[in-house]
Scaffold this motif. Structure first.
Motif, PDB file in Angstrom:
ATOM      1  N   LEU A   1       4.811   2.266  -6.869  1.00 25.83           N
ATOM      2  CA  LEU A   1       3.694   1.681  -6.004  1.00 25.83           C
ATOM      3  C   LEU A   1       2.925   2.956  -5.490  1.00 25.83           C
ATOM      4  O   LEU A   1       1.785   2.814  -5.286  1.00 25.83           O
ATOM      5  CB  LEU A   1       4.307   1.143  -4.868  1.00 25.83           C
ATOM      6  N   SER A   2       3.705   4.210  -5.200  1.00 25.80           N
ATOM      7  CA  SER A   2       3.197   5.095  -4.570  1.00 25.80           C
ATOM      8  C   SER A   2       2.302   6.123  -5.590  1.00 25.80           C
ATOM      9  O   SER A   2       1.348   6.608  -4.980  1.00 25.80           O
ATOM     10  CB  SER A   2       3.979   6.236  -4.049  1.00 25.80           C
ATOM     11  N   ASN A   3       2.328   6.045  -6.930  1.00 23.72           N
ATOM     12  CA  ASN A   3       1.646   6.284  -7.823  1.00 23.72           C
ATOM     13  C   ASN A   3       0.093   6.059  -7.765  1.00 23.72           C
ATOM     14  O   ASN A   3      -0.638   6.876  -8.673  1.00 23.72           O
ATOM     15  CB  ASN A   3       2.146   6.263  -9.224  1.00 23.72           C
ATOM     16  N   SER A   4      -0.230   4.927  -7.212  1.00 27.21           N
ATOM     17  CA  SER A   4      -1.837   4.811  -7.012  1.00 27.21           C
ATOM     18  C   SER A   4      -2.526   5.452  -5.862  1.00 27.21           C
ATOM     19  O   SER A   4      -3.615   5.126  -5.529  1.00 27.21           O
ATOM     20  CB  SER A   4      -1.948   3.123  -6.670  1.00 27.21           C
ATOM     21  N   PHE A   5      -1.635   6.356  -5.184  1.00 22.60           N
ATOM     22  CA  PHE A   5      -2.270   7.070  -4.039  1.00 22.60           C
ATOM     23  C   PHE A   5      -1.986   8.721  -4.644  1.00 22.60           C
ATOM     24  O   PHE A   5      -1.425   9.280  -5.598  1.00 22.60           O
ATOM     25  CB  PHE A   5      -1.606   6.939  -2.929  1.00 22.60           C
TER      26      PHE A   5
END
Length: 288
Positions: free
Chosen positions: A284-288
């Motif tokens: 989920l954090s990879n989109s930031f």
């Protein structure tokens, strides 16, 4: 597989109104707590609930910290009731014991910000409780070390509700940051310089209110232009106070982010698999 909700937050390390290096201070504190025994780590959240830092792991390559807290509610041991047969049986636990509850959170450092992805749900720790826990150990660390950790930790909630609605409900807007393209420096409006090769792609324009004034109307105009596909406005981030005096940060970068992840659940205990939970939070954090 089971669905888990994720909350988004900003974590800060501050000394008064001065922002400190949240990454360095958090890692120093986690390392200090991790060296303590479990009984030394334990803190009471309420009269009948305890929590402690169980583990943490820092990945230097992607600047991600995975943190696991455990908590339990004690001082209650009524007989157990079977949901199918409605039969009662003696509860085997002691009055000092409670079922283990795990709370997973991931902190990712992006351009100086510490973004928190927190597993949320009934019975789990809130980020406010976790921040209060960290600040208790900041004091303990400083009482036992010659090299203190300055300041304290604070948080900003990143709501997922309608951006304009949250802005309207804010009691006060403290600060607005408009991220725009560096080419504005050479535009007709500014005409500063066309030599922007060594300037980062985005520049940040900060808007602050005059005393006892409001800039909400200005922000509505900016949001309207952004929604009109103005390519020179890339992002808007607004910090303010809600009616209950809660700190709040609304950020257009979070408007399209999903809130739920699918995680493996143990059928025997009902617990969520820790390794899979952190893997899903990291994805989920990879989109930031």
């Amino acid at each position: 597989m089971a669905q888990r909700k994720v909350g988004f937050f900003y974590l800060h390390s501050v000394n008064g109104e001065v922002n400190l290096d949240v990454q360095e201070n958090l890692l120093r504190l986690l390392s200090f707590i991790d060296r303590l025994t479990n009984t030394q780590k334990k803190r009471d959240i309420t009269r009948d609930k305890i929590c402690f830092l169980d583990s943490y792991d820092y990945n230097e390559n992607n600047h991600i910290v995975k943190i696991l807290f455990k908590s339990a509610i004690h001082s209650y041991r009524a007989p157990l009731l079977n949901r199918n047969t409605i039969e009662l049986r003696e509860n085997p636990k002691t009055i000092e014991e409670g079922e283990q509850v795990k709370t997973h959170l991931l902190v990712k450092y992006v351009n100086g910000d510490a973004i928190v992805f927190l597993e949320t749900g009934r019975g789990l720790l809130t980020l406010k409780a976790i921040v209060d826990y960290l600040n208790i150990f900041v004091l303990l660390h400083n009482n036992n070390n010659d090299d203190p950790i300055c300041g304290r930790f604070t948080l900003d909630i990143i709501p997922r509700d309608d951006f304009r609605e949250v802005l309207q409900n804010m009691d006060r807007v403290l600060l607005a940051q408009v991220y725009t393209d560096k080419q504005i420096l050479g535009s007709d409006s500014l005409n500063f310089s066309d030599r922007t090769e060594n300037v980062q792609e985005d520049i940040v324009i900060e808007l602050k209110t005059k005393r006892q004034q409001s800039i909400k109307s200005v922000l509505y105009d900016i949001l309207s232009k952004m929604n009109g596909n103005r390519e020179d406005i890339k992002r808007v981030r607004i910090k303010g106070k809600m009616p209950n005096n809660t700190d709040c940060m609304i950020d257009t970068d979070f408007l399209i982010k999903k809130e739920y992840i699918e995680v493996v659940q143990n059928e025997e205990t009902g617990e969520y698999h820790t390794v899979d939970m952190f893997n899903q939070l990291e994805l989920l954090s990879n989109s930031f």
